[in-house]
Design an enzyme around this catalytic site. Structure first.
Site, PDB file in Angstrom:
ATOM      1  N   LYS A 204      45.771  26.877  36.683  1.00 43.28           N
ATOM      2  CA  LYS A 204      46.684  28.103  36.752  1.00 43.28           C
ATOM      3  C   LYS A 204      47.225  28.609  37.867  1.00 43.28           C
ATOM      4  O   LYS A 204      46.350  28.481  38.937  1.00 43.28           O
ATOM      5  CB  LYS A 204      46.544  29.027  35.641  1.00 43.28           C
ATOM      6  N   ARG A 238      40.867  25.096  27.256  1.00 45.47           N
ATOM      7  CA  ARG A 238      41.862  24.200  27.254  1.00 45.47           C
ATOM      8  C   ARG A 238      41.923  23.713  28.516  1.00 45.47           C
ATOM      9  O   ARG A 238      42.426  24.592  29.454  1.00 45.47           O
ATOM     10  CB  ARG A 238      43.190  25.019  26.655  1.00 45.47           C
TER      11      ARG A 238
END
Ligand code: 9MG
Length: 263
Positions: A204, A238
């Site tokens: 991210k 995830r």
């Protein structure tokens, strides 16, 4: 949980898996590498992403879900906010609903309750198109926590059993790097409510800000965050890099056999 974005425009792997045969192959590789879940999504949720129609999302995800569940004994979750897609995905074999809108779109809560599948409720401030335009909180941890607990209560009231609910603070969804770091530090507080916590930290943007690295060079940072999240009480991670994350969790489990991550 391995990420499978069947989209042309997802933030890290957009376009890589939009060919169904390649997507299915990649899903099976992630399963072989140790993923307990494959999270299949057909609409990008990266900052600035534009919505797709129900029809287009269905065309992308349903054949892929059907093939994965037919080929391997791996559980598939569907990353969607649309009730129509939830229903079709469940018919195709999906066993969990991962909704970045926490079942807030019209009909989503009722559809999920009717299907009787586990649901992952994620916090997001705003919507993907604009969520990173100056996100603000007076107390990010308290606000995320109270939103998630309220949504969990709404789900229970709609008939979803408490044991079928996972919570996710939504790293990067309407949050600055400082908001994300504070949520990461306070994961044990979220996990203390007794709901399994799911976290998506892999590749991210916060890692770009911390390390200065592009998306395809964030493996080491992603693994560091996976380790920290696992130690913070997260139950499901995830991730894009399944084999490497599995190694991290195996090391953690060897040192601390009671660590929380199960999937
Ligand atoms: C679909 N998607 C992208 N990032 C995510 C995250 O952090 N959590 C969940 N539950 N879904 C995500």
């Amino acid at each position: 949980m391995g990420v499978l974005n069947v989209t042309p425009d997802s933030f890290s792997d957009g376009g890589l898996w939009s060919d169904p045969a390649r997507a299915i192959r990649h899903a099976l590789e992630m399963a072989d590498a140790g993923a307990d879940w494959i999270d299949v999504g057909g609409e990008s949720t990266r900052p600035g992403a534009r919505p797709v129609s129900v029809e287009d999302e269905m065309k992308r995800v349903i054949p892929v879900i059907r093939e994965i569940t037919a080929a391997r004994n791996v559980r598939v979750s569907v990353d969607t906010s649309k009730p129509e897609v939830m229903v079709a995905a469940a018919e195709a074999g999906a066993l969990m609903i991962n909704d970045v809108y926490a079942l807030r779109l019209p009909g989503a809560l009722e559809a999920a309750a009717r299907l009787g599948l586990p649901v992952c409720l994620m916090h997001m401030q705003g919507e993907p198109r604009t969520m990173q335009d100056e996100p603000r909180y007076s107390d990010v941890v308290a606000e995320v926590e109270s939103f998630l607990l309220q949504r969990a209560a709404d789900c229970v009231a709609a008939g979803i059993p408490r044991e079928q609910i996972l919570l996710d603070p939504g790293f990067g969804f309407g949050k600055t790097v400082q908001h994300n770091l504070e949520l990461l530090r306070q994961l044990p507080r979220l996990a203390a409510h007794g709901f399994p916590v799911l976290a998506g930290l892999s590749r991210k943007a916060m890692l770009g800000a911390i390390t200065g690295r592009d998306k395809d060079k964030r493996l080491a940072g992603s693994l560091a965050l996976a380790m920290l999240a696992a130690q913070g009480g997260v139950s499901v991670l995830r991730v894009h890099d399944v084999a490497q994350t599995r190694d991290v969790l195996d090391v953690l489990a060897a040192v601390w056999p009671d660590s929380a991550v199960t999937e």
